[in-house]
Design a protein around this motif. Sequence first.
Motif, PDB file in Angstrom:
ATOM      1  N   GLU A  41       1.216  -1.378   0.072  1.00 45.15           N
ATOM      2  CA  GLU A  41       0.541   0.488  -0.111  1.00 45.15           C
ATOM      3  C   GLU A  41       0.323   1.515   0.401  1.00 45.15           C
ATOM      4  N   LEU A  42       2.015   0.954   0.880  1.00 45.13           N
ATOM      5  CA  LEU A  42       2.836   2.131   0.980  1.00 45.13           C
ATOM      6  C   LEU A  42       3.488   2.902  -0.265  1.00 45.13           C
ATOM      7  N   ARG A  43       4.303   1.160  -1.253  1.00 45.03           N
ATOM      8  CA  ARG A  43       4.822   2.024  -1.949  1.00 45.03           C
ATOM      9  C   ARG A  43       3.186   2.752  -3.083  1.00 45.03           C
ATOM     10  N   ILE A  44       2.575   2.540  -3.394  1.00 45.93           N
ATOM     11  CA  ILE A  44       1.816   3.109  -4.060  1.00 45.93           C
ATOM     12  C   ILE A  44       1.143   4.771  -3.972  1.00 45.93           C
ATOM     13  N   LEU A  45       1.123   4.571  -2.398  1.00 43.22           N
ATOM     14  CA  LEU A  45       1.167   6.246  -1.316  1.00 43.22           C
ATOM     15  C   LEU A  45       1.597   7.329  -1.919  1.00 43.22           C
ATOM     16  N   LEU A  46       3.258   5.971  -1.310  1.00 42.24           N
ATOM     17  CA  LEU A  46       4.046   8.104  -2.000  1.00 42.24           C
ATOM     18  C   LEU A  46       4.363   8.045  -3.261  1.00 42.24           C
ATOM     19  N   ALA A  47       3.301   7.082  -4.197  1.00 42.13           N
ATOM     20  CA  ALA A  47       3.983   7.716  -5.873  1.00 42.13           C
ATOM     21  C   ALA A  47       2.780   8.775  -6.099  1.00 42.13           C
ATOM     22  N   ASP A  48       1.453   8.502  -5.496  1.00 43.02           N
ATOM     23  CA  ASP A  48       0.368   9.846  -5.445  1.00 43.02           C
ATOM     24  C   ASP A  48       0.566  10.922  -4.788  1.00 43.02           C
ATOM     25  N   ILE A  49       1.247  10.305  -3.963  1.00 50.89           N
ATOM     26  CA  ILE A  49       1.293  11.869  -3.040  1.00 50.89           C
ATOM     27  C   ILE A  49       3.165  11.988  -2.556  1.00 50.89           C
ATOM     28  N   PRO A  50       3.334  12.919  -3.408  1.00 53.09           N
ATOM     29  CA  PRO A  50       5.264  13.133  -3.262  1.00 53.09           C
ATOM     30  C   PRO A  50       5.895  14.627  -2.602  1.00 53.09           C
ATOM     31  N   GLY A  51       7.390  14.833  -2.195  1.00 47.83           N
ATOM     32  CA  GLY A  51       7.037  15.667  -1.159  1.00 47.83           C
ATOM     33  C   GLY A  51       7.566  15.400   0.120  1.00 47.83           C
ATOM     34  N   TYR A  52       7.903  13.889  -0.054  1.00 53.53           N
ATOM     35  CA  TYR A  52       8.843  13.543   1.707  1.00 53.53           C
ATOM     36  C   TYR A  52       9.154  12.234   1.049  1.00 53.53           C
ATOM     37  N   ASP A  53      11.105  12.906   1.704  1.00 52.50           N
ATOM     38  CA  ASP A  53      12.307  12.408   0.929  1.00 52.50           C
ATOM     39  C   ASP A  53      12.719  11.313   1.904  1.00 52.50           C
ATOM     40  N   ILE A  54      12.268  11.091   3.114  1.00 54.95           N
ATOM     41  CA  ILE A  54      12.529   9.790   3.879  1.00 54.95           C
ATOM     42  C   ILE A  54      10.870   8.915   4.103  1.00 54.95           C
ATOM     43  N   ALA A  55      10.594   7.664   3.456  1.00 58.76           N
ATOM     44  CA  ALA A  55       9.732   7.269   4.467  1.00 58.76           C
ATOM     45  C   ALA A  55      10.103   5.814   4.851  1.00 58.76           C
ATOM     46  N   ILE A  56       9.736   5.540   6.208  1.00 62.76           N
ATOM     47  CA  ILE A  56      10.548   4.000   7.396  1.00 62.76           C
ATOM     48  C   ILE A  56       9.178   3.742   7.363  1.00 62.76           C
ATOM     49  N   ALA A  57       8.838   2.612   7.190  1.00 62.45           N
ATOM     50  CA  ALA A  57       7.978   2.204   6.815  1.00 62.45           C
ATOM     51  C   ALA A  57       8.087   0.809   7.648  1.00 62.45           C
ATOM     52  N   GLY A  58       6.714   0.043   8.731  1.00 65.98           N
ATOM     53  CA  GLY A  58       7.056  -0.175  10.002  1.00 65.98           C
ATOM     54  C   GLY A  58       5.251  -1.668   9.329  1.00 65.98           C
ATOM     55  N   HIS A  59       5.396  -2.411  10.486  1.00 70.42           N
ATOM     56  CA  HIS A  59       4.381  -3.486  10.301  1.00 70.42           C
ATOM     57  C   HIS A  59       4.179  -4.701  10.006  1.00 70.42           C
ATOM     58  N   ASP A  60       5.075  -4.537   8.323  1.00 68.90           N
ATOM     59  CA  ASP A  60       4.771  -5.309   7.870  1.00 68.90           C
ATOM     60  C   ASP A  60       5.674  -6.957   8.568  1.00 68.90           C
ATOM     61  N   THR A  61       5.148  -8.257   8.847  1.00 71.36           N
ATOM     62  CA  THR A  61       6.301  -9.242   9.935  1.00 71.36           C
ATOM     63  C   THR A  61       6.977  -9.940   8.866  1.00 71.36           C
ATOM     64  N   ASN A  62       6.505 -10.054   7.516  1.00 72.19           N
ATOM     65  CA  ASN A  62       6.748 -11.606   7.092  1.00 72.19           C
ATOM     66  C   ASN A  62       8.480 -10.868   5.860  1.00 72.19           C
ATOM     67  N   MET A  63       9.050  -9.825   5.792  1.00 73.49           N
ATOM     68  CA  MET A  63       9.760  -8.961   5.655  1.00 73.49           C
ATOM     69  C   MET A  63      10.792  -8.618   6.298  1.00 73.49           C
ATOM     70  N   GLU A  64      11.891  -9.435   5.530  1.00 74.39           N
ATOM     71  CA  GLU A  64      13.145  -8.838   6.018  1.00 74.39           C
ATOM     72  C   GLU A  64      13.752  -7.297   6.388  1.00 74.39           C
ATOM     73  N   PRO A  65      14.252  -7.138   7.015  1.00 73.14           N
ATOM     74  CA  PRO A  65      14.997  -5.840   6.728  1.00 73.14           C
ATOM     75  C   PRO A  65      15.681  -5.064   5.936  1.00 73.14           C
ATOM     76  N   PHE A  66      15.358  -3.909   5.297  1.00 75.96           N
ATOM     77  CA  PHE A  66      15.507  -3.487   3.646  1.00 75.96           C
ATOM     78  C   PHE A  66      16.623  -2.104   3.861  1.00 75.96           C
ATOM     79  N   ALA A  67      17.506  -1.946   4.694  1.00 78.17           N
ATOM     80  CA  ALA A  67      18.124  -0.613   5.431  1.00 78.17           C
ATOM     81  C   ALA A  67      18.670   0.374   3.962  1.00 78.17           C
ATOM     82  N   GLU A  68      18.522  -0.136   2.937  1.00 82.48           N
ATOM     83  CA  GLU A  68      19.311   0.386   1.573  1.00 82.48           C
ATOM     84  C   GLU A  68      18.279   0.998   0.757  1.00 82.48           C
ATOM     85  N   PRO A  69      17.642   2.229   0.453  1.00 81.44           N
ATOM     86  CA  PRO A  69      16.628   2.513   0.306  1.00 81.44           C
ATOM     87  C   PRO A  69      15.980   2.578  -1.515  1.00 81.44           C
TER      88      PRO A  69
END
Length: 407
Positions: free
Chosen positions: A174-202
């Motif tokens: 969901e976040l990927r779609i919303l960020l593409a539609d709502i520009p302006g943030y330089d950085i987004a740090i995502a939480g919640h997804d428990t089935n994802m390994e952390p990826f730190a390289e943006p």
Amino acid sequence: MSNPLGGLARRASFIDSVRQEGCGVCIVDAGDFIAREGRISDKNSIQLRIAAEFMLQAMDRLGYAAANVGEGDLVFGDSFLAGIAEGLDVQLVSASVFAGGARPFAPARMFTTAGITIGIAGIAWEGFTPYVAEHSDPGRPMAMAATADAMREGLEEIAGADVKVLLAHAPLSELRILLADIPGYDIAIAGHDTNMEPFAEPELAGATRLVNRGWDGTHAGRLDLTFDRTGALIAVAGSAVLLDAAWPDHPDMLTLHADYLARVAAALRDILAEYPVSPPPTGTRYAGVQSCVTCHPVQWGSWRQTTHALAWQTLVERSRDYDPECFACHTNGFQWTGGFTLYEDTPAMAAVQCESCHGAGADHCDAPLLPYSRPGEAACLRCHVPLHSPEFDYGTYLPKVAHPKAP
């Protein structure tokens, strides 16, 4: 590697090391620092309330600038969360949460470090509304604003910042779609997804640099920001730092954690009263290793030489012998009929014993010709999970606890 991974005491040492580099530091959390929705249960509400206070006090001492409010942080309602944060410097942020039609938390915070003003907005996914509504305070029904609306409002709140950061407790898809539609943030740090390994390289979502913080506390995410001479952000580099034994336990956090454990110990009988005792999945009740030795002395002697027999002692050595969150994997039959309850009441059940792998054995003791469970890898994986046993390999570990075959 080490057992277990993560922990606030190691995180504190990592944060200290970054501060010693002499650069500006801004520490944030993306949400669910109290509990994750899927793991919340009424059985541990007393201990979870104590843990919630401990977590916020730890964040405050570590100098967190902001913590986003996830749905798991609202398990006891918005008033409880706001109350335990009162008087602390760490700022709870959420442009999403409404309670009784009003906003209980600031949508964003401005934080200045090394001459750079960082705007930090917090949002949570609108799909969490049914969950937070169920956990509302009486007369203060909670709901989540539409995610896109919350993102836009957060952006307005931090319009004057040099760097605009979104703490987003939402599914990555969901976040990927919303960020593409709502520009302006330089950085987004995502939480919640428990089935994802952390990826730190943006990765790029629209023009926003997106990272996933991971979910189990085993890593600390680090983002290094580079600015040009005019103060414009020109580069973001990331890394996920594994919090293993290379990071020593910070004494300040150990002291705070000792206070937490003392509060848990003082409330232990009340905490345990919230844990249901149920009939075991197999058999009718647990009997304890002392019931096995008469017919299986060779196997009992083999067990005595294993680390399973010392499982309770490891809790004692780490001052965790009054922490119910550790009981299931360091005792015999916790929460099952006839099993461990409290050391003072059931000392003979304090260790990983025969029934921890083979299942409840009282019926077998009463009628030895009855068939008895033979465990496989699944029995091990109930406790040997990556967070607490990162090096576990069934083929390597089994010979360390295997005993001669019973007749």
